[in-house]
Design a protein around this motif. Structure first.
Motif, PDB file in Angstrom:
ATOM      1  N   TRP A 123     -11.560  15.203  12.654  1.00  0.00           N
ATOM      2  CA  TRP A 123     -12.050  14.185  13.959  1.00  0.00           C
ATOM      3  C   TRP A 123     -10.947  13.792  14.621  1.00  0.00           C
ATOM      4  CZ3 TRP A 123     -11.225   9.072  14.033  1.00  0.00           C
ATOM      5  CH2 TRP A 123     -12.502   7.805  15.341  1.00  0.00           C
ATOM      6  N   ILE A 124      -9.447  13.011  14.235  1.00  0.00           N
ATOM      7  CA  ILE A 124      -8.307  12.763  14.331  1.00  0.00           C
ATOM      8  C   ILE A 124      -8.148  13.497  15.663  1.00  0.00           C
ATOM      9  CG2 ILE A 124      -8.360  11.231  13.237  1.00  0.00           C
ATOM     10  CD1 ILE A 124      -6.387  12.495  12.085  1.00  0.00           C
ATOM     11  N   ALA A 125      -8.086  15.205  14.963  1.00  0.00           N
ATOM     12  CA  ALA A 125      -7.543  16.906  15.756  1.00  0.00           C
ATOM     13  C   ALA A 125      -8.379  17.091  16.915  1.00  0.00           C
ATOM     14  CB  ALA A 125      -7.644  17.595  14.857  1.00  0.00           C
ATOM     15  N   SER A 126      -9.121  15.931  17.378  1.00  0.00           N
ATOM     16  CA  SER A 126     -10.933  16.965  18.106  1.00  0.00           C
ATOM     17  C   SER A 126     -10.412  15.995  19.386  1.00  0.00           C
ATOM     18  CB  SER A 126     -11.607  17.083  17.169  1.00  0.00           C
ATOM     19  OG  SER A 126     -12.602  15.706  17.496  1.00  0.00           O
ATOM     20  N   SER A 127     -11.300  16.348  20.147  1.00  0.00           N
ATOM     21  CA  SER A 127     -11.392  15.248  21.494  1.00  0.00           C
ATOM     22  C   SER A 127     -12.311  13.922  21.363  1.00  0.00           C
ATOM     23  CB  SER A 127     -12.283  16.422  22.454  1.00  0.00           C
ATOM     24  OG  SER A 127     -13.165  16.932  22.313  1.00  0.00           O
ATOM     25  N   ALA A 158      -8.472   1.054  21.322  1.00  0.00           N
ATOM     26  CA  ALA A 158      -8.186  -0.215  19.917  1.00  0.00           C
ATOM     27  C   ALA A 158      -9.114   0.035  18.943  1.00  0.00           C
ATOM     28  CB  ALA A 158      -7.663  -1.557  20.526  1.00  0.00           C
ATOM     29  N   GLY A 159      -8.197  -0.320  17.577  1.00  0.00           N
ATOM     30  CA  GLY A 159     -10.048  -0.616  16.348  1.00  0.00           C
ATOM     31  C   GLY A 159      -8.773  -1.399  15.475  1.00  0.00           C
ATOM     32  N   VAL A 160      -9.677  -1.612  14.228  1.00  0.00           N
ATOM     33  CA  VAL A 160      -9.458  -1.868  13.358  1.00  0.00           C
ATOM     34  C   VAL A 160      -9.915  -0.828  12.014  1.00  0.00           C
ATOM     35  CG1 VAL A 160      -9.236  -3.511  11.062  1.00  0.00           C
ATOM     36  CG2 VAL A 160      -9.418  -4.022  13.598  1.00  0.00           C
ATOM     37  N   TYR A 161      -9.363  -0.058  11.033  1.00  0.00           N
ATOM     38  CA  TYR A 161     -10.080   0.314  10.015  1.00  0.00           C
ATOM     39  C   TYR A 161      -9.540   0.515   8.702  1.00  0.00           C
ATOM     40  CZ  TYR A 161      -4.116   2.418   9.825  1.00  0.00           C
ATOM     41  OH  TYR A 161      -3.306   1.892   9.864  1.00  0.00           O
ATOM     42  N   MET A 162     -10.524   0.833   7.549  1.00  0.00           N
ATOM     43  CA  MET A 162     -10.344   0.878   6.670  1.00  0.00           C
ATOM     44  C   MET A 162     -10.179   2.349   5.531  1.00  0.00           C
ATOM     45  SD  MET A 162     -12.905  -1.727   4.821  1.00  0.00           S
ATOM     46  CE  MET A 162     -12.456  -3.971   5.582  1.00  0.00           C
ATOM     47  N   LEU A 163      -8.846   2.254   4.837  1.00  0.00           N
ATOM     48  CA  LEU A 163      -8.564   3.472   4.125  1.00  0.00           C
ATOM     49  C   LEU A 163      -9.450   3.533   2.777  1.00  0.00           C
ATOM     50  CD1 LEU A 163      -5.649   5.188   5.549  1.00  0.00           C
ATOM     51  CD2 LEU A 163      -7.761   5.335   6.357  1.00  0.00           C
ATOM     52  N   SER A 184      -4.384  -0.094  14.824  1.00  0.00           N
ATOM     53  CA  SER A 184      -3.696  -0.017  16.316  1.00  0.00           C
ATOM     54  C   SER A 184      -4.452  -0.366  17.220  1.00  0.00           C
ATOM     55  CB  SER A 184      -3.746   1.587  16.165  1.00  0.00           C
ATOM     56  OG  SER A 184      -2.935   2.339  17.032  1.00  0.00           O
ATOM     57  N   GLY A 185      -4.016   0.384  18.715  1.00  0.00           N
ATOM     58  CA  GLY A 185      -4.052   1.004  20.273  1.00  0.00           C
ATOM     59  C   GLY A 185      -4.540   2.025  19.861  1.00  0.00           C
ATOM     60  N   THR A 186      -4.456   2.908  19.702  1.00  0.00           N
ATOM     61  CA  THR A 186      -4.569   4.256  19.634  1.00  0.00           C
ATOM     62  C   THR A 186      -4.968   4.268  18.532  1.00  0.00           C
ATOM     63  OG1 THR A 186      -3.038   4.960  19.114  1.00  0.00           O
ATOM     64  CG2 THR A 186      -3.797   4.968  21.888  1.00  0.00           C
ATOM     65  N   ILE A 187      -6.403   4.450  17.863  1.00  0.00           N
ATOM     66  CA  ILE A 187      -6.609   4.086  16.702  1.00  0.00           C
ATOM     67  C   ILE A 187      -6.944   6.205  15.611  1.00  0.00           C
ATOM     68  CG2 ILE A 187      -9.372   4.671  17.070  1.00  0.00           C
ATOM     69  CD1 ILE A 187      -7.753   1.900  13.868  1.00  0.00           C
ATOM     70  N   GLY A 188      -7.695   6.717  16.890  1.00  0.00           N
ATOM     71  CA  GLY A 188      -7.232   7.978  16.492  1.00  0.00           C
ATOM     72  C   GLY A 188      -6.074   9.036  16.064  1.00  0.00           C
ATOM     73  N   GLN A 189      -4.774   8.422  16.434  1.00  0.00           N
ATOM     74  CA  GLN A 189      -3.702   8.867  16.176  1.00  0.00           C
ATOM     75  C   GLN A 189      -3.036   7.839  15.504  1.00  0.00           C
ATOM     76  OE1 GLN A 189      -1.131   7.830  20.061  1.00  0.00           O
ATOM     77  NE2 GLN A 189       0.783   8.447  19.162  1.00  0.00           N
ATOM     78  N   ALA A 213     -12.517   8.491   2.069  1.00  0.00           N
ATOM     79  CA  ALA A 213     -13.515   7.802   3.527  1.00  0.00           C
ATOM     80  C   ALA A 213     -12.608   6.479   3.965  1.00  0.00           C
ATOM     81  CB  ALA A 213     -14.988   6.996   2.523  1.00  0.00           C
ATOM     82  N   VAL A 214     -13.509   6.817   5.696  1.00  0.00           N
ATOM     83  CA  VAL A 214     -12.479   5.766   6.160  1.00  0.00           C
ATOM     84  C   VAL A 214     -13.762   5.095   7.222  1.00  0.00           C
ATOM     85  CG1 VAL A 214     -11.963   7.907   7.895  1.00  0.00           C
ATOM     86  CG2 VAL A 214     -11.158   5.226   8.256  1.00  0.00           C
ATOM     87  N   MET A 215     -13.454   3.948   7.402  1.00  0.00           N
ATOM     88  CA  MET A 215     -14.181   2.908   8.452  1.00  0.00           C
ATOM     89  C   MET A 215     -13.491   2.757   9.279  1.00  0.00           C
ATOM     90  SD  MET A 215     -17.222   0.415   6.381  1.00  0.00           S
ATOM     91  CE  MET A 215     -16.402  -0.296   5.770  1.00  0.00           C
ATOM     92  N   VAL A 216     -13.921   2.872  11.043  1.00  0.00           N
ATOM     93  CA  VAL A 216     -13.465   2.388  12.293  1.00  0.00           C
ATOM     94  C   VAL A 216     -14.174   1.359  12.894  1.00  0.00           C
ATOM     95  CG1 VAL A 216     -12.562   3.452  14.055  1.00  0.00           C
ATOM     96  CG2 VAL A 216     -12.523   5.315  12.221  1.00  0.00           C
ATOM     97  N   PHE A 217     -13.633   0.411  13.133  1.00  0.00           N
ATOM     98  CA  PHE A 217     -14.525  -0.842  13.813  1.00  0.00           C
ATOM     99  C   PHE A 217     -13.262  -1.097  15.225  1.00  0.00           C
ATOM    100  CE2 PHE A 217     -14.592  -1.665   9.364  1.00  0.00           C
ATOM    101  CZ  PHE A 217     -16.036  -2.200   9.069  1.00  0.00           C
TER     102      PHE A 217
END
Length: 274
Positions: free
Chosen positions: A38-42, A48-53, A72-77, A91-95
């Motif tokens: 997903w992070i390598a795709s468009s 910006a967001g918060v994530y949990m690994l 991060s301000g650029t969550i995918g990166q 697993a990961v969640m992105v808020f």
């Protein structure tokens, strides 16, 4: 109050989105393998967001139960920078915000609150080295932050995700300098939490008169060393905070979870939630 959520597939295979009416937020959930693609795709988020690994195993006791909170301000990166460095997550969640209002000033405050919630839950071993930081927000921005945070736990609870749910099997430990160790756990939550002293615990400094009055079975007392040893195979349960506070001379804050949260703080949080 959030009473229903929506869980739907996104345009990218393996990524689901959780939303709720009346909540201006969204949660993207995916596996580690899907995240790497997903992070390598468009399709990856540029906002910006918060994530949990976290380790999402059926048997966390055997396979690990670590969790890391980041923002991060650029969550995918940012997620791409964790690949190969944090090996525990499955697993990961992105808020993020459903609208386009969330920025780093929000995410650092959300990250800090998530770390606090995870510690109090005593369910995962946090991989974070600090508690996060705070960023000043004006009155309107603070209100928006609080509205977002108020929806997070109800949404996750309805989705069956337990990262912030109190772990009733988690133990609270206290070791006196002479290696006299005791372990407690909360037997149940609300409205009247009960605390169990685990079998084999050795507690220093209890008042013998109070122990006798409490009629605790299987407790041996070493008067010279001021140590009470609890039966090796029988747990002892104290019903209600009043019984707990009455028995222990030392503050209940002496017993802490592996995340450093005191038993008193946990009991207080459960009482407020009741």
């Amino acid at each position: 109050m959030i009473k229903a959520i929506s869980i739907a597939e996104t345009g990218y295979p393996g990524v689901t989105k959780i939303t709720a009416d009346g909540w201006d937020g969204q949660v993207l959930r995916m596996s580690y393998a899907t995240c790497c693609k997903w992070i390598a795709s468009s399709a990856q988020l540029q906002q910006a967001g918060v994530y949990m690994l976290y380790a999402d195993h059926f048997d966390r006791a055997t396979h690990g139960n670590q969790l890391y909170v980041g923002q991060s301000g650029t969550i995918g990166q940012r997620l791409g920078q964790h690949d190969g460095k944090k090996v525990f997550w499955t697993a990961v969640m992105v808020f993020s915000s459903a609208g386009d209002w969330m920025n780093v000033a929000y995410t650092v405050n959300i990250e800090r609150q998530f770390i606090k919630w995870a510690k109090h839950a005593n369910r995962y071993e946090l991989d974070n080295r600090n508690v996060g930081r705070e960023e000043y927000l004006g009155q309107e921005d603070q209100a928006r932050l609080e509205s977002f945070l108020a929806g997070v736990q109800p949404v996750l609870r309805l989705a069956g995700i337990d990262v912030f749910e109190p772990n009733m099997d988690g133990t609270f430990s206290y070791s006196f300098p002479n290696k006299v160790t005791s372990q407690l756990k909360i037997l149940n939550g609300s409205p009247t939490p009960a605390v169990t002293i685990l079998a084999g615990s050795r507690i220093f400094g209890l008042d013998q008169a109070k122990v006798s009055q409490a009629n605790l079975n299987g407790v041996a007392h070493d008067d010279a060393g001021r140590i009470h040893t609890f039966h090796e195979s029988v747990d002892v349960t104290l019903d209600g905070p009043e019984s707990i506070l009455k028995l222990f001379d030392r503050p209940v804050a002496s017993w802490k979870s592996r995340s450093g949260i005191s038993l008193m703080a946990t009991l207080t949080a459960l009482h407020r939630a009741a």
